[in-house]
Design a protein around this motif. Structure first.
Motif, mmCIF file in Angstrom:
data_model
loop_
_atom_site.group_PDB
_atom_site.id
_atom_site.type_symbol
_atom_site.label_atom_id
_atom_site.label_comp_id
_atom_site.label_asym_id
_atom_site.label_seq_id
_atom_site.Cartn_x
_atom_site.Cartn_y
_atom_site.Cartn_z
ATOM 1 N N ARG A 1 -66.639 15.091 -46.280
ATOM 2 C CA ARG A 1 -66.197 15.942 -45.259
ATOM 3 C C ARG A 1 -67.024 16.144 -44.001
ATOM 4 N N VAL A 2 -68.341 16.471 -44.325
ATOM 5 C CA VAL A 2 -69.436 16.481 -43.263
ATOM 6 C C VAL A 2 -69.337 15.466 -42.392
ATOM 7 N N VAL A 3 -69.617 14.087 -43.087
ATOM 8 C CA VAL A 3 -69.684 13.016 -42.227
ATOM 9 C C VAL A 3 -68.429 12.503 -41.527
ATOM 10 N N ASN A 4 -67.316 12.983 -42.179
ATOM 11 C CA ASN A 4 -65.890 12.691 -41.210
ATOM 12 C C ASN A 4 -66.081 13.701 -40.164
ATOM 13 N N LYS A 5 -66.530 15.060 -40.157
ATOM 14 C CA LYS A 5 -66.432 15.941 -39.059
ATOM 15 C C LYS A 5 -67.466 15.593 -38.025
ATOM 16 N N LEU A 6 -68.530 14.888 -38.369
ATOM 17 C CA LEU A 6 -69.581 14.426 -37.445
ATOM 18 C C LEU A 6 -68.918 13.143 -36.675
ATOM 19 N N LYS A 7 -68.314 12.378 -37.466
ATOM 20 C CA LYS A 7 -67.569 11.193 -36.776
ATOM 21 C C LYS A 7 -66.577 11.698 -35.738
ATOM 22 N N LYS A 8 -66.009 12.685 -35.944
ATOM 23 C CA LYS A 8 -64.720 13.134 -35.068
ATOM 24 C C LYS A 8 -65.728 13.693 -33.860
ATOM 25 N N MET A 9 -66.756 14.441 -33.940
ATOM 26 C CA MET A 9 -67.544 15.138 -32.927
ATOM 27 C C MET A 9 -67.970 14.175 -32.039
ATOM 28 N N PHE A 10 -68.529 12.809 -32.397
ATOM 29 C CA PHE A 10 -69.208 11.783 -31.612
ATOM 30 C C PHE A 10 -68.039 10.779 -31.315
#
Length: 151
Positions: A127-136
């Motif tokens: 979930r953290v990696v997916n959130k970071l992907k969305k942010m960038f």
């Protein structure tokens, strides 16, 4: 090995014998058959067609499984849940660790969407990696559509 990004299957396939664990059978001689329609690239999710003849049996879930009854009917019961009949079009979700008593009335055919659950920490990291992907993701860049909405 190349995998197609879109696979097409049919619910009208030949099903292979997949016996129910004999110690789980409560009554009758239920015969189950199934066919795997698809499997995810990482092997953690699959779609299965399953058919079973009349009988009563326990089922212990070691995966998350969502089913939709296509034909026939069942009566399910579980701790904290009184017996209830389900038929065509009904959708039921069983979490990893669930136990249910199945009573197949005549026969049942279902489609099952199965997913192996990840340990809590791995799920959190995903979930953290997916959130970071969305942010960038740059504005205007194509983003995948999801039935689950913008998570």
């Amino acid at each position: 090995m190349s995998r197609a990004l879109i696979e097409v299957g049919s619910c009208n396939v030949d099903l292979e014998l997949r016996p129910i664990e004999p110690s789980w059978i409560i009554e009758g001689n239920p015969v189950s058959r199934s066919h795997i329609l698809s499997t995810s690239a990482d092997g953690t999710a699959s779609t299965i067609i399953w058919h079973c003849t009349e009988g009563r049996f326990n089922w212990y879930y070691d995966i998350d499984e969502t089913i939709m009854i296509m034909e026939g009917s069942i009566v399910l019961e579980s701790d904290g849940m009184p017996p209830k009949r389900y038929g065509p079009g009904d959708v039921i979700f069983f979490r990893d660790g669930a136990h249910a008593k199945w009573h197949v009335e005549g026969y049942v055919k279902k489609i099952a969407f199965c997913r192996k659950t990840n340990p809590v920490m791995i799920g959190f990291l995903i979930r953290v990696v997916n959130k970071l992907k969305k942010m960038f993701v740059a504005t205007g860049e194509r983003r995948p559509a999801s039935l689950m909405g913008a998570g």
